[in-house]
Design a protein around this motif. Structure first.
Motif, PDB file in Angstrom:
ATOM      1  N   GLU A 123       0.704  -1.315   0.118  1.00  0.00           N
ATOM      2  CA  GLU A 123       0.316   0.075   0.096  1.00  0.00           C
ATOM      3  C   GLU A 123       1.169   1.350   0.016  1.00  0.00           C
ATOM      4  O   GLU A 123       0.332   2.285  -0.234  1.00  0.00           O
ATOM      5  CB  GLU A 123      -0.790   0.213   1.101  1.00  0.00           C
ATOM      6  N   LEU A 124       2.094   1.443   0.978  1.00  0.00           N
ATOM      7  CA  LEU A 124       3.649   1.766   0.309  1.00  0.00           C
ATOM      8  C   LEU A 124       3.785   2.718  -0.605  1.00  0.00           C
ATOM      9  O   LEU A 124       3.938   3.746  -1.031  1.00  0.00           O
ATOM     10  CB  LEU A 124       3.942   2.215   1.688  1.00  0.00           C
ATOM     11  N   ASN A 125       4.061   1.500  -1.794  1.00  0.00           N
ATOM     12  CA  ASN A 125       4.284   1.389  -2.511  1.00  0.00           C
ATOM     13  C   ASN A 125       3.548   2.248  -3.340  1.00  0.00           C
ATOM     14  O   ASN A 125       4.230   2.778  -4.313  1.00  0.00           O
ATOM     15  CB  ASN A 125       5.226   0.118  -3.287  1.00  0.00           C
ATOM     16  N   LYS A 126       1.996   1.562  -3.201  1.00  0.00           N
ATOM     17  CA  LYS A 126       0.863   2.127  -4.197  1.00  0.00           C
ATOM     18  C   LYS A 126       0.943   3.402  -3.636  1.00  0.00           C
ATOM     19  O   LYS A 126       0.396   4.144  -4.937  1.00  0.00           O
ATOM     20  CB  LYS A 126      -0.267   1.238  -4.207  1.00  0.00           C
ATOM     21  N   HIS A 127       0.743   4.569  -2.868  1.00  0.00           N
ATOM     22  CA  HIS A 127       0.831   5.560  -2.888  1.00  0.00           C
ATOM     23  C   HIS A 127       1.828   6.313  -3.852  1.00  0.00           C
ATOM     24  O   HIS A 127       1.652   7.661  -3.870  1.00  0.00           O
ATOM     25  CB  HIS A 127       0.754   6.091  -1.417  1.00  0.00           C
ATOM     26  N   ILE A 128       3.408   6.126  -3.782  1.00  0.00           N
ATOM     27  CA  ILE A 128       4.658   6.719  -3.870  1.00  0.00           C
ATOM     28  C   ILE A 128       3.795   6.547  -5.027  1.00  0.00           C
ATOM     29  O   ILE A 128       4.318   7.561  -5.717  1.00  0.00           O
ATOM     30  CB  ILE A 128       5.782   6.254  -3.347  1.00  0.00           C
ATOM     31  N   THR A 129       3.617   5.442  -5.346  1.00  0.00           N
ATOM     32  CA  THR A 129       3.658   5.342  -6.767  1.00  0.00           C
ATOM     33  C   THR A 129       2.432   6.898  -7.717  1.00  0.00           C
ATOM     34  O   THR A 129       2.002   7.289  -8.534  1.00  0.00           O
ATOM     35  CB  THR A 129       3.417   4.067  -7.605  1.00  0.00           C
ATOM     36  N   GLU A 130       1.502   6.628  -6.875  1.00  0.00           N
ATOM     37  CA  GLU A 130       0.202   7.230  -7.589  1.00  0.00           C
ATOM     38  C   GLU A 130       0.659   8.635  -7.445  1.00  0.00           C
ATOM     39  O   GLU A 130       0.261   9.749  -8.296  1.00  0.00           O
ATOM     40  CB  GLU A 130      -0.794   6.619  -6.399  1.00  0.00           C
ATOM     41  N   GLN A 131       1.690   9.244  -6.389  1.00  0.00           N
ATOM     42  CA  GLN A 131       1.892  10.540  -5.966  1.00  0.00           C
ATOM     43  C   GLN A 131       3.043  10.931  -7.136  1.00  0.00           C
ATOM     44  O   GLN A 131       2.762  12.751  -7.699  1.00  0.00           O
ATOM     45  CB  GLN A 131       2.555  10.307  -4.926  1.00  0.00           C
ATOM     46  N   ASN A 132       3.750   9.913  -7.606  1.00  0.00           N
ATOM     47  CA  ASN A 132       4.822  10.306  -8.638  1.00  0.00           C
ATOM     48  C   ASN A 132       3.655  10.596  -9.399  1.00  0.00           C
ATOM     49  O   ASN A 132       4.357  11.498 -10.711  1.00  0.00           O
ATOM     50  CB  ASN A 132       5.892   9.256  -8.638  1.00  0.00           C
TER      51      ASN A 132
END
Length: 610
Positions: A369-378
């Motif tokens: 979930e943390l990786n997904k959130h970072i990817t979405e912000q990028n």
């Protein structure tokens, strides 16, 4: 159809044949109809064949109506109507609305019945399908036959429906509308004609195998005879029972069976009473079997106290069977208890193993979930950065040409290259260009302020005709200089869903390119057309066209402009922005070379319906 069913390999075709066979048997043999519908329902659900599912639900609605199960009938008709509306199937919507109108009529909800039948009538009149219109008009009469306010119109519709059925050669509708016309004759006192008409229609129905219609006709003859106190009503009623049992319409004839049973019991004719009591028991038993397939218990209404006394002998035998099954159930219960205890022990064993596994899975899920959130912000950051770059390119494109003209004119004035009269004309042109440029700048600035936090598309109705005229007003000098004629055939009442400033940027770019690459004294044509709720606006010039190499990559970042006359303008970035804007507005933009001369740019946007 049965032969085709045995050899077909295509699931869609197979389900279509099953549905067609079910429709053939619905008025001939109801049990066979249900078998085909059940098979078709499983196949259409498995393959996702929505139209097939809707047809099956409509068929099941009719099946349960014949089974005297109004609740399931109504539910399946509503399911069918929902799918038909999703598919925009006008014929299906009309046929289901007819059935729902008849259902509400039987329920005493005349206002709801009128709403359904009027919707069906309005749609049928637009379709102009004779077979559908015949069904609508016949059922309109059926619903309004006793309504004095609509009786005359209903009678006229029945006659029209009857004539349409004869014209189309639809035997089933000829029989149905003919039976309704016979009722109308009888109500008007023309008993002899009504009886003769029904007898003729029953003969045709039996010949064609329409057992339900023959049953319906015999029921009418029985009603006529009962009202006239004729003894032959018993003959007709027995024919109703015979055809109901033969065609599987058991629940429909159960009231008739019950009446005969009471009749013979009151007269102490035990043999006949026993026959009809056994017949009621058989119908009840078959009904109980059908309940396991989802039907509700509506037939108990017809079982009176006298019938229950007659069936008391069977009750004793059934009680013995229940006692035996109860003993078997207790044995099964002990086995189940033992199995449950073993299962509990196994669950406790596995729970301890699963606890540690869940803990590791929980940590892994949090990391994902943390990786997904970072990817979405990028991704969001890249989108905003790309939009910012396009805003800069948009401003540079729209102000390069007007500012260049203003600078050029002021240079000429400083050099004293013009007379006072010429200078006055240039000043007016300079003033007009400055006002147009300022207006464009204010519009774009206002739009940019709304997008500073990131692109948000909020479409509004826009008139392409008005926007095109506005965009052309900024190009009057170029148009007059080349003596180019702009021919616009876009209706002023035509509107599309779009962002005004994004769409106007596209207009300015396409019209600027068209004027720029048009030869002197040529024509620029702007047209529009509507197809399948989509508006296509085209701008065509009479220039030299676009080379095939450039045409293939015209809206890409690496467009090669060499070898074409259009390389002088540097319009590539603007066209890329146009393409991006059209994508954001759920539209498209294309360019093609015309067969005679020049090229044509076209864009599409959703149509604003009125």
């Amino acid at each position: 159809m049965k032969h085709a069913l045995a050899v077909t390999q295509d699931s869609v075709v197979y389900s279509r044949i099953l549905i067609a066979l079910a429709q053939k048997y619905q008025n001939r043999q109801l049990d066979t109809c249900f078998q085909y519908l059940t098979t078709a329902r499983g196949i259409t659900k498995r393959i996702g064949f929505k139209w097939g599912e809707a047809e099956v639900y409509r068929g099941l609605g009719g099946y349960y109506a014949y089974r005297d199960n109004s609740y399931l009938s109504f539910r399946f008709y509503l399911d069918a109507l929902k799918l038909y509306r999703e598919l925009n199937d006008s014929t299906g919507i009309i046929l289901v609305n007819i059935k729902l109108g008849v259902y509400q009529h039987y329920q005493g909800q005349q206002a709801e019945a009128a709403q359904y039948i009027k919707q069906a009538l309005a749609m049928a009149m637009r379709m102009r399908n004779d077979s559908v219109m015949s069904a609508v008009m016949a059922n309109y009469f059926f619903i309004y036959r006793k309504d004095t306010a609509h009786q005359a119109l209903a009678s006229q519709y029945l006659e029209n429906g009857y004539q349409l059925a004869i014209k189309g050669g639809h035997t089933r509708m000829i029989i149905y509308t003919g039976l309704l016309k016979a009722d109308e004759m009888y109500d008007k006192g023309d008993t002899a004609r009504a009886v003769a008409k029904v007898n003729e229609l029953v003969r045709i129905a039996l010949k064609k195998g329409f057992l339900y219609h023959a049953l319906y006709g015999y029921a009418q003859l029985a009603d006529y005879a009962i009202q006239r106190r004729r003894a032959d009503s018993v003959i007709y009623q027995k024919e109703v029972i015979r055809l109901g049992l033969q065609g599987g319409y058991r629940e429909i004839v159960l009231p008739e069976v019950a009446r005969f049973y009471r009749y013979y019991e009151l007269r102490h004719q035990s043999r006949e009473a026993d026959y009809y009591a056994d017949l009621m028991a058989d119908i009840t038993e078959q009904y109980e079997q059908s309940r396991s397939q989802g039907e509700q218990d509506y037939m108990d209404y017809y079982l009176q106290e006298a019938t229950l006394r007659q069936l008391q002998l069977q009750h004793d035998f059934q009680q013995q069977q229940l006692d035996r099954k109860s003993l078997e159930a207790r044995s099964r219960y002990m086995v189940i208890v033992c199995l449950v205890l073993l299962l509990i022990l196994l669950i406790l064993l596995l729970a301890d193993i699963n606890r540690s596994h869940r803990s590791s899975c929980r940590n892994a899920r949090r990391l994902r979930e943390l990786n997904k959130h970072i990817t979405e912000q990028n991704t969001l950051l890249c989108t905003h950065d790309d939009f910012k770059n396009k805003l800069i390119s948009l401003i540079a494109h729209d102000f390069r040409s007007p500012l260049a003209q203003i600078i050029q004119i002021t240079d000429y004035l400083q050099q004293g290259a013009f007379t006072m009269a010429e200078a006055a004309i240039l000043f007016r042109r300079l003033e007009g260009n400055a006002e147009n440029t300022l207006q464009i700048f204010e519009n774009i600035l206002r739009w940019i302020r709304t997008q500073l936090s990131g692109f948000v598309y909020q479409p509004l109705p826009c008139s392409p005709a008005d926007l095109i005229q506005e965009a052309l007003s900024t190009l009057q000098d170029e148009i007059l200089g080349k003596q180019v004629q702009a021919l616009i055939t876009v209706p002023r009442d035509l509107q599309v869903w779009a962002d005004r400033e994004m769409l106007q940027f596209v207009h300015r770019n396409l019209l600027h390119n068209a004027v720029k690459f048009s030869p002197p004294q040529s024509t620029i044509t702007v047209t529009a057309q509507v197809d399948n709720d989509v508006v296509t606006v085209s701008v065509a010039d009479e220039g030299t066209g676009i080379t095939p190499v450039m045409l293939d990559r015209l809206f890409e970042f690496k467009t090669d402009k060499k070898g074409t006359k259009q390389s002088k303008g540097g319009a590539g970035v603007a066209l890329i922005i146009c393409k991006d804007f059209m994508d954001k507005m759920s539209g498209t933009i294309t360019a093609v070379n015309r067969s005679d001369k020049g090229c044509k740019f076209s864009y599409t946007l959703p149509w604003v319906k009125k």
